[in-house]
Design a protein around this motif. Structure first.
Motif, PDB file in Angstrom:
ATOM      1  N   GLU A  26       0.821  -1.211   0.000  1.00 40.14           N
ATOM      2  CA  GLU A  26       0.000   0.000   0.000  1.00 40.14           C
ATOM      3  C   GLU A  26       0.856   1.263   0.000  1.00 40.14           C
ATOM      4  O   GLU A  26       0.568   2.215  -0.721  1.00 40.14           O
ATOM      5  CB  GLU A  26      -0.942   0.003   1.200  1.00 40.14           C
ATOM      6  CG  GLU A  26      -2.070  -0.972   1.084  1.00 40.14           C
ATOM      7  CD  GLU A  26      -3.001  -0.921   2.288  1.00 40.14           C
ATOM      8  OE1 GLU A  26      -3.190   0.180   2.851  1.00 40.14           O
ATOM      9  OE2 GLU A  26      -3.521  -1.984   2.651  1.00 40.14           O
ATOM     10  N   LEU A  27       1.884   1.279   0.828  1.00 36.25           N
ATOM     11  CA  LEU A  27       2.730   2.471   0.955  1.00 36.25           C
ATOM     12  C   LEU A  27       3.529   2.769  -0.311  1.00 36.25           C
ATOM     13  O   LEU A  27       3.752   3.936  -0.643  1.00 36.25           O
ATOM     14  CB  LEU A  27       3.704   2.312   2.121  1.00 36.25           C
ATOM     15  CG  LEU A  27       3.086   2.386   3.512  1.00 36.25           C
ATOM     16  CD1 LEU A  27       4.075   1.928   4.568  1.00 36.25           C
ATOM     17  CD2 LEU A  27       2.619   3.808   3.800  1.00 36.25           C
ATOM     18  N   THR A  28       3.960   1.744  -0.999  1.00 34.50           N
ATOM     19  CA  THR A  28       4.826   1.933  -2.168  1.00 34.50           C
ATOM     20  C   THR A  28       4.089   1.878  -3.490  1.00 34.50           C
ATOM     21  O   THR A  28       4.629   2.318  -4.509  1.00 34.50           O
ATOM     22  CB  THR A  28       5.936   0.867  -2.198  1.00 34.50           C
ATOM     23  OG1 THR A  28       5.334  -0.431  -2.325  1.00 34.50           O
ATOM     24  CG2 THR A  28       6.813   0.937  -0.965  1.00 34.50           C
ATOM     25  N   VAL A  52      14.600   4.519  -4.067  1.00 34.50           N
ATOM     26  CA  VAL A  52      14.833   5.314  -2.853  1.00 34.50           C
ATOM     27  C   VAL A  52      13.537   5.934  -2.328  1.00 34.50           C
ATOM     28  O   VAL A  52      13.362   6.051  -1.106  1.00 34.50           O
ATOM     29  CB  VAL A  52      15.931   6.367  -3.100  1.00 34.50           C
ATOM     30  CG1 VAL A  52      15.456   7.462  -4.022  1.00 34.50           C
ATOM     31  CG2 VAL A  52      16.431   6.937  -1.793  1.00 34.50           C
ATOM     32  N   ASP A  53      12.597   6.297  -3.189  1.00 33.17           N
ATOM     33  CA  ASP A  53      11.341   6.870  -2.696  1.00 33.17           C
ATOM     34  C   ASP A  53      10.522   5.819  -1.951  1.00 33.17           C
ATOM     35  O   ASP A  53       9.867   6.124  -0.954  1.00 33.17           O
ATOM     36  CB  ASP A  53      10.530   7.511  -3.823  1.00 33.17           C
ATOM     37  CG  ASP A  53      10.106   6.525  -4.899  1.00 33.17           C
ATOM     38  OD1 ASP A  53      10.883   5.599  -5.223  1.00 33.17           O
ATOM     39  OD2 ASP A  53       8.995   6.678  -5.439  1.00 33.17           O
ATOM     40  N   ALA A  54      10.604   4.570  -2.387  1.00 35.16           N
ATOM     41  CA  ALA A  54       9.912   3.489  -1.685  1.00 35.16           C
ATOM     42  C   ALA A  54      10.566   3.242  -0.325  1.00 35.16           C
ATOM     43  O   ALA A  54       9.879   3.009   0.673  1.00 35.16           O
ATOM     44  CB  ALA A  54       9.926   2.214  -2.528  1.00 35.16           C
ATOM     45  N   VAL A  55      11.893   3.317  -0.282  1.00 37.34           N
ATOM     46  CA  VAL A  55      12.604   3.167   0.990  1.00 37.34           C
ATOM     47  C   VAL A  55      12.147   4.252   1.962  1.00 37.34           C
ATOM     48  O   VAL A  55      11.852   3.972   3.129  1.00 37.34           O
ATOM     49  CB  VAL A  55      14.139   3.229   0.790  1.00 37.34           C
ATOM     50  CG1 VAL A  55      14.858   3.324   2.125  1.00 37.34           C
ATOM     51  CG2 VAL A  55      14.628   2.030   0.008  1.00 37.34           C
ATOM     52  N   ALA A  56      12.067   5.485   1.496  1.00 32.64           N
ATOM     53  CA  ALA A  56      11.665   6.592   2.364  1.00 32.64           C
ATOM     54  C   ALA A  56      10.265   6.370   2.927  1.00 32.64           C
ATOM     55  O   ALA A  56      10.026   6.589   4.121  1.00 32.64           O
ATOM     56  CB  ALA A  56      11.734   7.912   1.599  1.00 32.64           C
ATOM     57  N   ARG A  57       9.342   5.934   2.078  1.00 37.68           N
ATOM     58  CA  ARG A  57       7.971   5.699   2.549  1.00 37.68           C
ATOM     59  C   ARG A  57       7.930   4.568   3.578  1.00 37.68           C
ATOM     60  O   ARG A  57       7.235   4.660   4.594  1.00 37.68           O
ATOM     61  CB  ARG A  57       7.063   5.364   1.369  1.00 37.68           C
ATOM     62  CG  ARG A  57       6.730   6.550   0.514  1.00 37.68           C
ATOM     63  CD  ARG A  57       5.659   6.202  -0.538  1.00 37.68           C
ATOM     64  NE  ARG A  57       5.668   7.222  -1.555  1.00 37.68           N
ATOM     65  CZ  ARG A  57       6.197   7.080  -2.764  1.00 37.68           C
ATOM     66  NH1 ARG A  57       6.758   5.948  -3.119  1.00 37.68           N
ATOM     67  NH2 ARG A  57       6.171   8.068  -3.630  1.00 37.68           N
ATOM     68  N   LEU A  58       8.653   3.494   3.293  1.00 41.45           N
ATOM     69  CA  LEU A  58       8.639   2.348   4.193  1.00 41.45           C
ATOM     70  C   LEU A  58       9.330   2.659   5.522  1.00 41.45           C
ATOM     71  O   LEU A  58       8.853   2.261   6.577  1.00 41.45           O
ATOM     72  CB  LEU A  58       9.297   1.134   3.526  1.00 41.45           C
ATOM     73  CG  LEU A  58       8.537   0.547   2.343  1.00 41.45           C
ATOM     74  CD1 LEU A  58       9.340  -0.569   1.690  1.00 41.45           C
ATOM     75  CD2 LEU A  58       7.166   0.051   2.764  1.00 41.45           C
ATOM     76  N   GLU A  59      10.439   3.370   5.454  1.00 43.33           N
ATOM     77  CA  GLU A  59      11.158   3.681   6.695  1.00 43.33           C
ATOM     78  C   GLU A  59      10.382   4.639   7.580  1.00 43.33           C
ATOM     79  O   GLU A  59      10.554   4.623   8.796  1.00 43.33           O
ATOM     80  CB  GLU A  59      12.562   4.194   6.389  1.00 43.33           C
ATOM     81  CG  GLU A  59      13.467   3.061   5.920  1.00 43.33           C
ATOM     82  CD  GLU A  59      14.917   3.434   5.779  1.00 43.33           C
ATOM     83  OE1 GLU A  59      15.247   4.648   5.824  1.00 43.33           O
ATOM     84  OE2 GLU A  59      15.730   2.520   5.613  1.00 43.33           O
ATOM     85  N   GLU A  60       9.517   5.448   6.997  1.00 36.77           N
ATOM     86  CA  GLU A  60       8.658   6.322   7.800  1.00 36.77           C
ATOM     87  C   GLU A  60       7.706   5.483   8.652  1.00 36.77           C
ATOM     88  O   GLU A  60       7.399   5.834   9.791  1.00 36.77           O
ATOM     89  CB  GLU A  60       7.858   7.260   6.886  1.00 36.77           C
ATOM     90  CG  GLU A  60       6.942   8.204   7.624  1.00 36.77           C
ATOM     91  CD  GLU A  60       7.690   9.218   8.485  1.00 36.77           C
ATOM     92  OE1 GLU A  60       7.127   9.630   9.514  1.00 36.77           O
ATOM     93  OE2 GLU A  60       8.826   9.586   8.146  1.00 36.77           O
ATOM     94  N   ALA A  61       7.277   4.340   8.113  1.00 36.10           N
ATOM     95  CA  ALA A  61       6.333   3.474   8.827  1.00 36.10           C
ATOM     96  C   ALA A  61       7.027   2.396   9.663  1.00 36.10           C
ATOM     97  O   ALA A  61       6.406   1.802  10.533  1.00 36.10           O
ATOM     98  CB  ALA A  61       5.402   2.798   7.818  1.00 36.10           C
ATOM     99  N   ALA A  62       8.303   2.154   9.414  1.00 30.82           N
ATOM    100  CA  ALA A  62       9.031   1.066  10.079  1.00 30.82           C
ATOM    101  C   ALA A  62       9.484   1.451  11.482  1.00 30.82           C
ATOM    102  O   ALA A  62       9.550   2.630  11.834  1.00 30.82           O
ATOM    103  CB  ALA A  62      10.242   0.676   9.236  1.00 30.82           C
ATOM    104  N   SER A  63       9.846   0.438  12.243  1.00 30.52           N
ATOM    105  CA  SER A  63      10.359   0.683  13.589  1.00 30.52           C
ATOM    106  C   SER A  63      11.831   1.068  13.575  1.00 30.52           C
ATOM    107  O   SER A  63      12.347   1.565  14.573  1.00 30.52           O
ATOM    108  CB  SER A  63      10.179  -0.568  14.453  1.00 30.52           C
ATOM    109  OG  SER A  63      10.979  -1.630  13.950  1.00 30.52           O
ATOM    110  N   TYR A  64      12.487   0.838  12.443  1.00 27.31           N
ATOM    111  CA  TYR A  64      13.928   1.111  12.332  1.00 27.31           C
ATOM    112  C   TYR A  64      14.248   1.392  10.862  1.00 27.31           C
ATOM    113  O   TYR A  64      13.677   0.735   9.983  1.00 27.31           O
ATOM    114  CB  TYR A  64      14.723  -0.108  12.827  1.00 27.31           C
ATOM    115  CG  TYR A  64      16.217   0.088  12.829  1.00 27.31           C
ATOM    116  CD1 TYR A  64      16.827   0.819  13.841  1.00 27.31           C
ATOM    117  CD2 TYR A  64      17.008  -0.437  11.823  1.00 27.31           C
ATOM    118  CE1 TYR A  64      18.208   1.004  13.858  1.00 27.31           C
ATOM    119  CE2 TYR A  64      18.388  -0.258  11.829  1.00 27.31           C
ATOM    120  CZ  TYR A  64      18.978   0.459  12.850  1.00 27.31           C
ATOM    121  OH  TYR A  64      20.331   0.659  12.863  1.00 27.31           O
ATOM    122  N   PRO A  65      15.148   2.323  10.560  1.00 25.13           N
ATOM    123  CA  PRO A  65      15.496   2.625   9.158  1.00 25.13           C
ATOM    124  C   PRO A  65      16.521   1.618   8.608  1.00 25.13           C
ATOM    125  O   PRO A  65      17.696   1.910   8.436  1.00 25.13           O
ATOM    126  CB  PRO A  65      16.080   4.040   9.249  1.00 25.13           C
ATOM    127  CG  PRO A  65      16.694   4.091  10.613  1.00 25.13           C
ATOM    128  CD  PRO A  65      15.793   3.263  11.491  1.00 25.13           C
TER     129      PRO A  65
END
Length: 152
Positions: A26-28, A52-65
């Motif tokens: 959903e996020l990506t 990289v834009d998908a990484v940014a979206r996922l890391e915003e929702a993740a517990s750790y980058p």
């Protein structure tokens, strides 16, 4: 695939699984299959990496980058990450942090001793060792922050 590729793909997988595959889709805006290709170690996916834009979206929702930390480690950079996102720092300052560091190190050594008894560290044992290593890193960051606060 070279070690760098494997390293990035393992951290990409950790990121996707941290968020959850469905939520990551959903996020990506990517399908499960596409996300799976980003961390697949099969030869046909060697050159596929997560944008990289998908990484940014996922890391915003993740517990750790996960991916950002992996990239930083590859360049020898230390990130200052506070996953707890606390409003206030722990009481006790550096002394309490050093005691916590000693306790965490003892836990790591106990885990290592148990893991290495049969001469092989399994994937699950490696995950437990990594968890303890990350806990030590958090304590070290607390020490760093307390020391910086004392300088001002």
């Amino acid at each position: 695939m070279n070690n760098l590729g494997r390293y990035l793909k393992k951290h990409t997988e950790a990121l996707v699984k941290d968020v959850g595959v469905e939520a990551a889709c959903e996020l990506t805006g990517k399908s499960k299959a596409t996300l799976g290709r980003y961390y697949s170690e099969h030869a046909e996916h060697d050159e596929r990496y997560i944008p990289v834009d998908a990484v940014a979206r996922l890391e915003e929702a993740a517990s750790y980058p996960h991916v950002t930390a992996a990239l930083a480690e590859l360049k020898g950079i230390t990130l200052n990450f506070d996953g707890d996102r606390r409003n206030s720092r722990s009481e006790g300052g550096v002394n309490a942090d050093v005691i916590a560091l000693s306790q965490r190190f003892a836990m790591l050594m106990a885990e290592y001793q148990q893991s290495i008894q049969d001469g092989v560290i399994t994937a699950n044992e490696a995950k437990r060792l990594l968890k303890e290593t990350l806990a030590i890193q958090k304590v070290l960051i607390d020490i760093k922050i307390h020391l910086e606060e004392e300088q001002t």
